[in-house]
Design a protein around this motif. Structure first.
Motif, mmCIF file in Angstrom:
data_model
loop_
_atom_site.group_PDB
_atom_site.id
_atom_site.type_symbol
_atom_site.label_atom_id
_atom_site.label_comp_id
_atom_site.label_asym_id
_atom_site.label_seq_id
_atom_site.Cartn_x
_atom_site.Cartn_y
_atom_site.Cartn_z
ATOM 1 N N PRO A 49 1.122 1.001 5.843
ATOM 2 C CA PRO A 49 -0.213 1.174 5.257
ATOM 3 C C PRO A 49 -0.664 -0.086 4.527
ATOM 4 O O PRO A 49 0.162 -0.829 3.965
ATOM 5 C CB PRO A 49 -0.014 2.340 4.276
ATOM 6 N N VAL A 50 -1.967 -0.328 4.532
ATOM 7 C CA VAL A 50 -2.514 -1.529 3.902
ATOM 8 C C VAL A 50 -2.100 -1.618 2.431
ATOM 9 O O VAL A 50 -1.738 -2.694 1.938
ATOM 10 C CB VAL A 50 -4.048 -1.558 4.034
ATOM 11 N N ALA A 51 -2.141 -0.504 1.725
ATOM 12 C CA ALA A 51 -1.778 -0.517 0.307
ATOM 13 C C ALA A 51 -0.339 -0.977 0.098
ATOM 14 O O ALA A 51 -0.030 -1.694 -0.864
ATOM 15 C CB ALA A 51 -1.979 0.875 -0.301
ATOM 16 N N GLU A 52 0.552 -0.583 1.004
ATOM 17 C CA GLU A 52 1.952 -1.007 0.909
ATOM 18 C C GLU A 52 2.067 -2.514 1.159
ATOM 19 O O GLU A 52 2.767 -3.231 0.431
ATOM 20 C CB GLU A 52 2.793 -0.228 1.924
ATOM 21 N N LYS A 53 1.387 -3.016 2.174
ATOM 22 C CA LYS A 53 1.451 -4.449 2.480
ATOM 23 C C LYS A 53 0.877 -5.288 1.339
ATOM 24 O O LYS A 53 1.395 -6.367 1.021
ATOM 25 C CB LYS A 53 0.711 -4.740 3.796
ATOM 26 N N ARG A 54 -0.174 -4.789 0.723
ATOM 27 C CA ARG A 54 -0.820 -5.549 -0.351
ATOM 28 C C ARG A 54 0.056 -5.676 -1.597
ATOM 29 O O ARG A 54 -0.230 -6.497 -2.474
ATOM 30 C CB ARG A 54 -2.168 -4.920 -0.714
ATOM 31 N N ARG A 55 1.105 -4.911 -1.671
ATOM 32 C CA ARG A 55 2.068 -5.092 -2.762
ATOM 33 C C ARG A 55 2.709 -6.472 -2.714
ATOM 34 O O ARG A 55 3.234 -6.958 -3.727
ATOM 35 C CB ARG A 55 3.173 -4.031 -2.678
#
Length: 318
Positions: free
Chosen positions: A72-78
Motif C-alpha cells: 500500500p502507498v501509505a506503507e511505502k511512504r514510511r
C-alpha cells in the motif's frame, strides 16, 4: 542518476530497433575494450553478456522489487527520507520530472547506496522485508564489481592505464535504483514512463531492459528501440564520462515510452546502477581526448558532488 529533457509522445509509432552486438565480458580484455569503445562512440550504449552477476541473485532482486512496490502507498511512504533528494529509500510516484517537461514521469523508485556508507554519505534506509537488505547489498556490490571491470576496459580504450579509474571510484557515491513503472491505462499532458534524458554519472549498468520501452535518440536524431537479450546488461555513458572524455564517449539521450495494447496492463521493472566517482573527484578533461579537431569544451573543472547536486535540482529531486 538522470538528467532529463522534455518527453515527446505518449504512444509513438513503432520505432526501428538498434541492433547492438552483444559483447562478452569474458572476451580478451583488449578486444573487449576496443569493441565496447566502438559501441559507445556509435550509440552511447553497449549490451554486455557473460557479466558474471548470478542469475539467482537477479531473480531474488526482481521478486523483492515487485513485492515492495505492491505494498500500500501509505506503507511505502514510511520509507521516504525527507531532505535527502531521494538519495536513499523510497521516492513516490510522480516526483521526478524531465527537465523542461510539463508532466512528471510515470514511475516510483527506491535507492540503495554503499553499505556500509563511506564517510560523508547517507546511510541506507531498509524496509522491514525479509531478505531485502541482504539481497540488495549483494546486488550493489556485484554491480560495483562489474562496473569496475568495464571502467578498466574503457580506460584502455581511451589510452589510459587500465587502473586509471580505480582511485576515482574508490568509496564511490554510486546508487542502485529499483524502478517500478505501473500499468498505464491513460496518461495526461503527454506523460510517459521516463522522459527523454541523459544520465548524470560515469556509466550506468541496467538490468531489466528486455521489457519493451527503452529507446535512444540515434545519430540521425531519430528514436530507435533497444531490445537486448534476457539477462544481459545494457551499459550507457553518462554526462560525467562525456565531460571527462570531451565528448569522445557521448552521453546519449534516451527514454522509456509507454506501452501499447495488452502491455498497458502490466508493470515494468528495471534495476539501473548509476556508477559515480567518489564525491571529491574533480572532473577535468582528459588531455588525450583533446585535439585540434576536438578542442577542450570544458577548460574549467568541477567536483563530482557539485556536478551531481546541480543536476538533482534540475530534475526536481532537490
Amino acid at each position: 542518476m538522470e538528467q532529463a529533457h522534455s518527453p515527446t509522445g505518449l504512444h509513438p509509432p513503432p520505432m526501428p530497433t538498434e541492433q547492438l552486438t552483444v559483447l562478452s565480458l569474458s572476451d580478451d580484455p583488449a578486444r573487449f575494450a576496443a569493441a565496447i569503445g566502438a559501441s559507445f562512440r556509435q550509440f552511447g550504449f553497449a549490451v554486455v553478456g557473460d557479466h558474471g552477476i548470478d542469475a539467482a541473485l537477479i531473480g531474488r532482486a526482481r521478486d523483492l522489487t515487485a513485492e515492495f512496490f505492491a505494498l500500500p502507498v501509505a506503507e511505502k511512504r514510511r520509507y521516504v527520507l525527507p531532505g535527502s533528494g531521494g538519495a536513499r529509500g523510497y521516492t513516490p510516484f510522480g516526483i521526478e520530472i524531465a527537465k523542461g517537461a510539463k508532466a512528471h514521469d510515470l514511475k516510483e523508485f527506491w535507492h540503495v547506496g554503499r553499505e556500509p556508507p563511506a564517510p560523508g554519505m547517507l546511510a541506507n534506509l531498509w524496509p522491514d522485508r525479509p531478505g531485502f537488505r541482504e539481497t540488495f547489498t549483494s546486488l550493489f556490490n556485484e554491480f560495483d564489481r562489474v562496473g569496475g571491470i568495464i571502467l578498466e576496459r574503457i580506460a584502455v580504450d581511451l589510452g589510459l592505464r587500465e587502473d586509471w579509474f580505480r582511485a576515482a571510484v574508490a568509496d564511490n557515491n554510486s546508487v542502485l535504483r529499483l524502478l517500478h513503472y505501473p500499468p498505464v491505462a491513460a496518461a495526461e499532458n503527454g506523460a510517459i514512463r521516463a522522459g527523454a534524458h541523459e544520465d548524470i554519472n560515469l556509466i550506468t549498468l541496467l538490468l531489466g531492459a528486455e521489457e519493451a520501452g527503452l529507446e535512444l535518440l540515434n545519430r540521425d536524431n531519430q528514436w530507435s528501440t533497444i531490445a537486448p537479450p534476457k539477462g544481459t546488461l545494457v551499459v550507457n555513458i553518462g554526462d560525467m564520462m562525456q565531460r571527462l572524455s570531451n565528448h569522445v564517449l557521448p552521453s546519449t539521450t534516451h527514454r522509456v515510452r509507454n506501452p501499447s495494447g495488452e502491455r498497458t496492463e502490466f508493470s515494468r521493472y528495471a534495476m539501473p546502477f548509476f556508477l559515480h566517482p567518489r564525491s571529491d573527484f574533480r572532473i577535468e578533461t582528459l588531455p588525450g581526448c583533446v585535439s585540434a579537431a576536438n578542442p577542450d569544451r570544458y577548460p574549467g573543472s568541477i567536483t563530482a558532488d557539485d556536478y551531481l547536486q546541480d543536476r538533482l535540482r534540475e530534475i526536481g529531486l532537490k
